[in-house]
Enzyme design. Structure first.
Site, PDB file in Angstrom:
ATOM      1  N   ARG A 148       5.396   6.284  14.358  1.00  0.00           N
ATOM      2  CA  ARG A 148       5.216   6.713  12.963  1.00  0.00           C
ATOM      3  C   ARG A 148       4.589   8.100  12.899  1.00  0.00           C
ATOM      4  NH1 ARG A 148       1.402   4.107   8.198  1.00  0.00           N
ATOM      5  NH2 ARG A 148      -0.004   5.782   8.751  1.00  0.00           N
TER       6      ARG A 148
ATOM      7  N   HIS B 145       4.702   0.145   0.127  1.00  0.00           N
ATOM      8  CA  HIS B 145       5.436  -0.601   1.151  1.00  0.00           C
ATOM      9  C   HIS B 145       4.579  -1.709   1.739  1.00  0.00           C
ATOM     10  CE1 HIS B 145       3.409   2.665   3.313  1.00  0.00           C
ATOM     11  NE2 HIS B 145       3.423   1.891   4.397  1.00  0.00           N
TER      12      HIS B 145
ATOM     13  N   HIS C 234       0.834  -1.207   0.000  1.00  0.00           N
ATOM     14  CA  HIS C 234       0.000   0.000   0.000  1.00  0.00           C
ATOM     15  C   HIS C 234       0.870   1.258   0.000  1.00  0.00           C
ATOM     16  CE1 HIS C 234       1.022  -0.508   4.234  1.00  0.00           C
ATOM     17  NE2 HIS C 234       0.685   0.751   4.443  1.00  0.00           N
TER      18      HIS C 234
ATOM     19  N   ASP D 177       0.544   5.161   1.888  1.00  0.00           N
ATOM     20  CA  ASP D 177      -0.218   5.592   3.056  1.00  0.00           C
ATOM     21  C   ASP D 177      -1.357   6.552   2.739  1.00  0.00           C
ATOM     22  OD1 ASP D 177       0.917   3.939   4.937  1.00  0.00           O
ATOM     23  OD2 ASP D 177       2.621   5.285   5.259  1.00  0.00           O
TER      24      ASP D 177
HETATM   25  C1  SIN Z   1       3.044   1.017   7.704  1.00  0.00           C
HETATM   26  O1  SIN Z   1       3.184   2.224   7.760  1.00  0.00           O
HETATM   27  O2  SIN Z   1       2.348   0.490   6.871  1.00  0.00           O
HETATM   28  C2  SIN Z   1       3.815   0.152   8.680  1.00  0.00           C
HETATM   29  C3  SIN Z   1       5.178  -0.148   8.215  1.00  0.00           C
HETATM   30  C4  SIN Z   1       5.917  -1.023   9.179  1.00  0.00           C
HETATM   31  O3  SIN Z   1       5.499  -1.163  10.329  1.00  0.00           O
HETATM   32  O4  SIN Z   1       6.936  -1.554   8.776  1.00  0.00           O
END
Ligand code: SIN
Length: 291
Positions: free
Chosen positions: A282, A267, A107, A109
């Site tokens: 995050r 990612h 995906h 974000d």
């Molecule tokens: C995400 O932002 O999708 C999570 C990425 C991760 O935890 O590696």
């Protein structure tokens, strides 16, 4: 090790991570004020490599927020509660008893809102002994590799993205998906935020001018098409973007900070560390309307 210091950047070194994308920034301590000329190089390296990371960073939540604000205004996730005392930060925690992890689909974000996050900053605090890596895929390369015919066909197509109940994935509610999770507890989005968006499937990056595929696990179909009509193409493209030649894989360590560009990168957070804990912070940064 290949370094690019003297060719491109005045104030830091960059070690490329993979042929497709990614670069480690060397020589910057994010716990100290980052000078303007250093940030200029960091930003340049980010545009060049699409995902950059720094090792061994000792950052408090306030330090992470300070660094994040250098990238722009903070974007908040409509479905996810934030860290106590730090409304800018989303804690991503998987405890040993949890089965699911957050982000375990390819995906980009928050593509389901009108102005998706341009950048995501992820700071690792606790990482499994092995596992819990994040995979990245370069959407410029994914676009470049399409045939001329498909590029033309997709040129004027918009996709519909949804933040919840994606029909392509069985329409499950987010809250049910994470039922019983010790930490991931989605909430209903504020009523003023629309979590269904229509964006061009071919996106022109506003800073590099390069074209890339803009698709996500949030995509459920082409806008204005019947669901069944575009489903095979969406499935094809979501398979296409995983080609190993487009990807890089980041192995986290406590203290790693990564910044990726959601406008040209997808990612995937691997869920391969049962019985171990992983704890990340995050922050996402506001972006503009994809064009
Ligand atoms: C995400 O932002 O999708 C999570 C990425 C991760 O935890 O590696």
């Amino acid at each position: 090790m290949i370094k690019e210091r003297h060719t491109k950047y005045k104030t830091l070194d960059v070690t490329p991570l993979a042929g497709a994308m990614g670069g480690e920034i060397i020589g910057v301590d994010l716990s100290r004020p980052v000078k303007r000329e250093v940030f200029r190089d960091i930003h340049r390296a980010w545009l060049d490599h699409s995902m950059i990371f720094f090792r061994n960073q000792d950052l408090s939540p306030a330090g992470l927020v300070r660094f994040a604000r250098k990238w722009g205004a903070i974007h908040t996730h409509p479905f996810m509660p934030t860290m106590k005392g730090h409304p800018e930060i989303l804690e991503l925690i998987k405890n040993p008893s949890d089965k699911r992890n957050f982000g375990n689909l390819w995906h980009t974000d928050q593509s389901f809102v009108a102005k998706p996050a341009k950048a995501t900053i992820l700071h690792a605090l606790e990482t499994p002994l092995v596992g819990g890596d994040t995979m990245y895929s370069n959407m410029y390369l994914a676009y470049d590799a399409l045939s001329c015919g498909l590029k033309k066909l997709l040129a004027n197509i918009k996709v519909e993205n949804t933040g919840n109940r994606n029909r392509r994935r069985g329409g499950q509610d987010k809250r049910d998906r994470y039922k019983g999770h010790s930490h991931v507890k989605p909430v209903s989005p504020p009523p003023e935020i629309d979590t269904i968006s229509h964006h061009p499937i071919i996106r022109t990056h506003p800073e590099t001018g390069r074209k890339g595929l803009y698709i996500s696990s949030h995509t459920q179909g082409f806008a204005d098409f019947d669901f069944e009509e575009s489903l095979p193409m969406i499935e094809f493209l979501l398979e296409h973007i995983r080609r190993p030649e487009f990807t890089a894989r980041l192995r986290w360590q406590p203290g790693t900070v990564a910044v990726w560009d959601n406008r040209c990168v997808m990612h995937y957070a691997l869920n391969d560390y049962p019985g171990q804990r992983r704890c990340m912070r995050r922050i996402t940064i506001k972006g503009d309307k994809p064009r």
